[in-house]
Design a protein around this motif. Structure first.
Motif: not given
Length: 390
Positions: A284-290, A335-346
């Protein structure tokens, strides 16, 4: 054949669902196209949220996890020649993470299901879902038919469950990132007691671990990169360049056991059910592993689905089943937002100019100097409490 719940996929979501249903006296059959050896050796996520650990322990499959898992009470953000610790024990008292490989969770769950006489079938061919919009769905596989009351699609992003839903019945949200992760598993003691997230002009790097003797590393690489382009010498040289950026830190090196390239994507399908088919986890959903959320989201889905099925089989009420998707998606999008945020931050983005880089540094400075900002990172990283705990 007939069972109450047909579960497609013997990953963490499917196996945990089968186990939790068993504890409530609900029967299930788990169908997996891969071999048992394959699913028990498949290296995936290794960071368990507090709620995931609690779920496994409370359901009786956490003995080895408590014995061998590595509790971590913080992480380090490394950038600009300095390391900055985010102390979970101070910011979110009583909640932490535990490093314990997904394949170990799978081994524990398979052992528990088989010990209880559970029906888990591996190397199953030609799985197909039928009549999912009716109250009499069924599954065919290997020339056999399995009638059931409910189907749980726990077979991942590339499984058969989600494609079995009619075209147009789902809304799908996608985001692909312009880079991938080169994952490295090495027989070498970890060089740090906690995870290190390193932002570097050469690209992102992550230092993690699986055991006191096995380390896990990730390098940001181009999305079309080939593992063959990364001989061991190049891997260690690049990890050193991205991680040995603070005084006194030396990266230990050793035998590399495995390398793989993982694309970075975000994906959500809404709703997470169609008729009597309920999707859970990566189906149902995938997030970047960051943000280390994939396995943990699957566990959260299964908890919601277990309660809903227990109510349904107890008194026929569909109220919780009807609310399953909305209940799960609230946590999924956080969780999608948090994973996106960590990914774009780093990560380093080729399209970024100096302005974009300065924005990243500015926000990292804010997170590492503001207790409020650090608390936001910490409480999302260790996992927000489940709805019934709030």
């Amino acid at each position: 054949m007939h069972t109450q719940v047909a579960i497609i996929g013997a990953g963490p979501a499917g196996l945990l669902l089968s186990h939790l249903l068993h504890l409530r006296g609900i029967g299930s059959v788990v169908l997996e196209r891969r071999s048992r050896a394959y699913v028990e050796q498949r290296v995936r996520a290794g960071v368990l949220e507090q709620g995931t650990v609690d779920t496994l322990v409370e359901s009786g499959v956490g003995e080895r996890l408590l014995r061998e898992g590595l509790p971590h009470r913080g992480i380090e953000l490394r950038y600009g020649g300095a390391g900055h610790r985010i102390p979970f024990e101070k910011l979110v008292p009583g909640r932490t993470i535990t490093v314990y490989g997904q394949q170990e969770v799978v081994k524990d769950l398979i052992a528990a299901r088989l010990a209880a006489g559970g029906d888990v079938r591996f190397e199953v061919d030609d799985v197909a879902l039928h009549d999912i919009a009716t109250d009499r769905p069924y599954v065919t596989f290997g020339g056999l038919r399995l009638d059931c009351d409910v189907i749980a699609g726990c077979d991942g992003f590339h499984g058969v469950s989600r494609p079995s839903i009619p075209a147009g019945a789902l809304t799908e949200f996608h985001r692909d990132y312009p880079f991938a992760w080169l994952g490295i598993l090495a027989r070498v003691r970890p060089s740090s007691e906690e995870l290190i997230y390193a932002r570097n002009e050469r690209g992102f790097a992550l230092h993690s671990m699986r055991t006191p003797q096995i380390s896990r590393f990730y390098l940001q690489v181009p999305p079309d990169d080939d593992v063959a382009a990364w001989p061991d010498e190049r891997v260690w040289a690049e990890l050193k360049a991205r991680l040995e950026t603070v005084p006194g830190f030396t990266l230990a090196t050793g035998e590399i056991l495995e390398k793989s390239v993982t694309p970075m994507r975000s994906f959500v399908a809404e709703p997470m059910r169609h008729g009597r088919l309920f999707l859970a986890g990566d189906a149902a959903h995938i997030v970047p592993p960051t943000g280390a959320k994939g396995l943990n989201l699957a566990v959260a889905d299964v908890r919601v689905l277990t309660r809903a099925l227990a109510r349904f089989f107890a008194d026929g009420s569909t109220a919780l089943l009807d609310g399953y998707s909305d209940a799960c998606l609230q946590r999924v999008w956080r969780a999608q937002h948090f994973s996106w945020w960590m990914t774009t931050l780093l990560h380093t983005f080729e399209s970024d100019d100096a302005y974009g880089g300065r924005l990243q540094t500015s926000y990292l400075d804010y997170v590492t100097s503001s207790e409020a900002a650090a608390t936001t990172l910490a409480e999302n990283y260790v996992g927000l409490p489940y709805e019934e705990e709030r």
